[in-house]
Design a protein around this motif. Structure first.
Motif, PDB file in Angstrom:
ATOM      1  N   GLU A   1      51.389  -5.676 -11.234  1.00 55.69           N
ATOM      2  CA  GLU A   1      50.238  -4.676 -11.972  1.00 55.69           C
ATOM      3  C   GLU A   1      49.517  -6.290 -12.823  1.00 55.69           C
ATOM      4  OE1 GLU A   1      50.694  -0.798 -13.341  1.00 55.69           O
ATOM      5  OE2 GLU A   1      51.091  -0.174 -10.852  1.00 55.69           O
ATOM      6  N   TYR A   2      49.868  -7.457 -12.395  1.00 56.81           N
ATOM      7  CA  TYR A   2      49.237  -8.697 -13.614  1.00 56.81           C
ATOM      8  C   TYR A   2      47.972  -8.761 -13.046  1.00 56.81           C
ATOM      9  CZ  TYR A   2      50.403 -12.968 -16.194  1.00 56.81           C
ATOM     10  OH  TYR A   2      50.811 -13.297 -17.671  1.00 56.81           O
ATOM     11  N   ALA A   3      47.040  -8.205 -13.870  1.00 59.55           N
ATOM     12  CA  ALA A   3      45.587  -8.393 -13.153  1.00 59.55           C
ATOM     13  C   ALA A   3      45.557  -9.743 -13.490  1.00 59.55           C
ATOM     14  CB  ALA A   3      44.746  -7.284 -14.137  1.00 59.55           C
ATOM     15  N   TRP A   4      45.564 -10.524 -14.350  1.00 59.87           N
ATOM     16  CA  TRP A   4      45.352 -12.182 -14.898  1.00 59.87           C
ATOM     17  C   TRP A   4      45.661 -13.009 -13.554  1.00 59.87           C
ATOM     18  CZ3 TRP A   4      48.125 -16.029 -15.539  1.00 59.87           C
ATOM     19  CH2 TRP A   4      47.942 -17.721 -16.243  1.00 59.87           C
ATOM     20  N   ALA A   5      47.324 -12.475 -13.400  1.00 57.91           N
ATOM     21  CA  ALA A   5      47.454 -13.531 -12.719  1.00 57.91           C
ATOM     22  C   ALA A   5      46.420 -13.176 -11.060  1.00 57.91           C
ATOM     23  CB  ALA A   5      48.728 -13.033 -12.575  1.00 57.91           C
ATOM     24  N   PHE A   6      46.445 -12.178 -10.676  1.00 56.49           N
ATOM     25  CA  PHE A   6      45.534 -11.982  -9.892  1.00 56.49           C
ATOM     26  C   PHE A   6      43.869 -13.048  -9.881  1.00 56.49           C
ATOM     27  CE2 PHE A   6      47.946  -7.743  -8.556  1.00 56.49           C
ATOM     28  CZ  PHE A   6      47.960  -8.716  -7.361  1.00 56.49           C
ATOM     29  N   ALA A   7      43.501 -13.021 -11.067  1.00 59.73           N
ATOM     30  CA  ALA A   7      42.223 -13.342 -11.034  1.00 59.73           C
ATOM     31  C   ALA A   7      42.918 -14.823 -10.677  1.00 59.73           C
ATOM     32  CB  ALA A   7      41.888 -13.570 -12.578  1.00 59.73           C
ATOM     33  N   GLU A   8      43.556 -15.421 -11.435  1.00 60.41           N
ATOM     34  CA  GLU A   8      43.887 -17.028 -11.673  1.00 60.41           C
ATOM     35  C   GLU A   8      44.630 -17.332  -9.970  1.00 60.41           C
ATOM     36  OE1 GLU A   8      44.608 -19.368 -13.400  1.00 60.41           O
ATOM     37  OE2 GLU A   8      43.569 -19.009 -14.406  1.00 60.41           O
ATOM     38  N   ARG A   9      44.754 -16.238  -9.434  1.00 62.82           N
ATOM     39  CA  ARG A   9      45.759 -17.084  -7.549  1.00 62.82           C
ATOM     40  C   ARG A   9      44.309 -16.923  -7.023  1.00 62.82           C
ATOM     41  NH1 ARG A   9      49.488 -13.580  -4.320  1.00 62.82           N
ATOM     42  NH2 ARG A   9      48.164 -11.859  -4.276  1.00 62.82           N
ATOM     43  N   GLY A  10      43.637 -15.707  -7.274  1.00 65.48           N
ATOM     44  CA  GLY A  10      42.334 -15.774  -7.159  1.00 65.48           C
ATOM     45  C   GLY A  10      41.493 -16.994  -6.626  1.00 65.48           C
ATOM     46  N   GLU A  11      41.305 -17.599  -8.262  1.00 67.08           N
ATOM     47  CA  GLU A  11      40.361 -18.797  -8.477  1.00 67.08           C
ATOM     48  C   GLU A  11      41.444 -19.814  -7.517  1.00 67.08           C
ATOM     49  OE1 GLU A  11      38.165 -21.387 -10.049  1.00 67.08           O
ATOM     50  OE2 GLU A  11      37.747 -18.832  -9.656  1.00 67.08           O
TER      51      GLU A  11
ATOM     52  N   GLU B   1      38.363 -14.958   1.923  1.00 72.64           N
ATOM     53  CA  GLU B   1      38.495 -13.554   1.735  1.00 72.64           C
ATOM     54  C   GLU B   1      39.677 -13.604   1.224  1.00 72.64           C
ATOM     55  OE1 GLU B   1      39.338 -12.588   6.094  1.00 72.64           O
ATOM     56  OE2 GLU B   1      36.986 -13.835   6.719  1.00 72.64           O
ATOM     57  N   GLU B   2      41.329 -14.131   1.017  1.00 79.74           N
ATOM     58  CA  GLU B   2      42.551 -14.123   0.008  1.00 79.74           C
ATOM     59  C   GLU B   2      42.076 -14.706  -1.449  1.00 79.74           C
ATOM     60  OE1 GLU B   2      41.880 -16.414   2.424  1.00 79.74           O
ATOM     61  OE2 GLU B   2      44.074 -16.762   3.195  1.00 79.74           O
ATOM     62  N   ALA B   3      40.087 -15.564  -1.936  1.00 77.95           N
ATOM     63  CA  ALA B   3      39.916 -15.194  -3.182  1.00 77.95           C
ATOM     64  C   ALA B   3      39.066 -13.649  -3.697  1.00 77.95           C
ATOM     65  CB  ALA B   3      38.832 -16.129  -3.678  1.00 77.95           C
ATOM     66  N   VAL B   4      38.524 -13.758  -2.376  1.00 77.14           N
ATOM     67  CA  VAL B   4      37.945 -12.204  -3.135  1.00 77.14           C
ATOM     68  C   VAL B   4      38.771 -11.090  -3.258  1.00 77.14           C
ATOM     69  CG1 VAL B   4      36.543 -10.474  -1.664  1.00 77.14           C
ATOM     70  CG2 VAL B   4      35.625 -12.611  -2.228  1.00 77.14           C
TER      71      VAL B   4
ATOM     72  N   ASP C   1      41.677 -11.072  -4.395  1.00 77.44           N
ATOM     73  CA  ASP C   1      42.653 -11.292  -5.288  1.00 77.44           C
ATOM     74  C   ASP C   1      41.947 -10.943  -6.374  1.00 77.44           C
ATOM     75  OD1 ASP C   1      45.120 -12.058  -4.387  1.00 77.44           O
ATOM     76  OD2 ASP C   1      45.119 -13.800  -5.283  1.00 77.44           O
ATOM     77  N   PHE C   2      40.453 -11.526  -6.274  1.00 75.17           N
ATOM     78  CA  PHE C   2      39.399 -11.354  -7.333  1.00 75.17           C
ATOM     79  C   PHE C   2      39.492  -9.526  -7.468  1.00 75.17           C
ATOM     80  CE2 PHE C   2      37.647 -15.590  -6.979  1.00 75.17           C
ATOM     81  CZ  PHE C   2      38.358 -16.228  -8.014  1.00 75.17           C
ATOM     82  N   THR C   3      38.989  -9.084  -6.465  1.00 73.92           N
ATOM     83  CA  THR C   3      38.954  -7.219  -6.289  1.00 73.92           C
ATOM     84  C   THR C   3      40.069  -6.213  -6.719  1.00 73.92           C
ATOM     85  OG1 THR C   3      37.946  -7.482  -4.317  1.00 73.92           O
ATOM     86  CG2 THR C   3      38.914  -5.478  -5.008  1.00 73.92           C
ATOM     87  N   ALA C   4      41.363  -7.070  -6.200  1.00 75.45           N
ATOM     88  CA  ALA C   4      42.553  -7.191  -7.289  1.00 75.45           C
ATOM     89  C   ALA C   4      42.682  -7.323  -8.786  1.00 75.45           C
ATOM     90  CB  ALA C   4      43.811  -7.212  -6.884  1.00 75.45           C
TER      91      ALA C   4
END
Length: 124
Positions: free
Chosen positions: A90-100, A109-112, A114-117
């Protein structure tokens, strides 16, 4: 470091590590201070040491991933951020960083996803 003086933080954390060279938190914090000042290789080295001492430190994994991404190593970033998310799904920041990092590699597609998560976990 959190007061916006990362160079002073490096000095203070280095002093703390002189007193206790096994202080994982201090290595991770010093790594973040190095990252904030653009000393990315020093940051990664400190995160490496923190993780050697405390392998289940999701924040250090995520922060090392961020340093790798900023240094132009998105695949290493994705590996670290995925490991951080395994420890804390549930680490939202890590999802955003991985999306970047995915965006950097052209994996849109993977970026979107992760940003969505990230937004689902933390809509603010």
């Amino acid at each position: 470091r959190q007061a916006g003086r990362p160079d002073e933080a490096v000095t203070d954390l280095t002093a703390a590590l002189t007193l206790n060279p096994e202080y994982a938190w201090a290595f991770a914090e010093r790594g973040e201070a190095h990252r904030q000042t653009g000393r990315l290789e020093e940051a990664v080295a400190d995160f490496d040491r923190a993780l050697a001492l405390s392998p289940d430190h999701a924040w250090a994994l995520g922060s090392r991933g961020q340093a790798h991404r900023q240094a132009g190593r998105p695949d290493e970033a994705i590996t670290d951020l995925t490991a951080a998310l395994t420890l804390n799904p549930e680490y939202a920041w890590a999802f955003a960083e991985r999306g970047e990092a995915h965006r950097q590699t052209g994996r849109l597609e993977e970026a979107v996803a992760d940003f969505t998560a990230a937004l689902t976990l933390d809509p603010a």
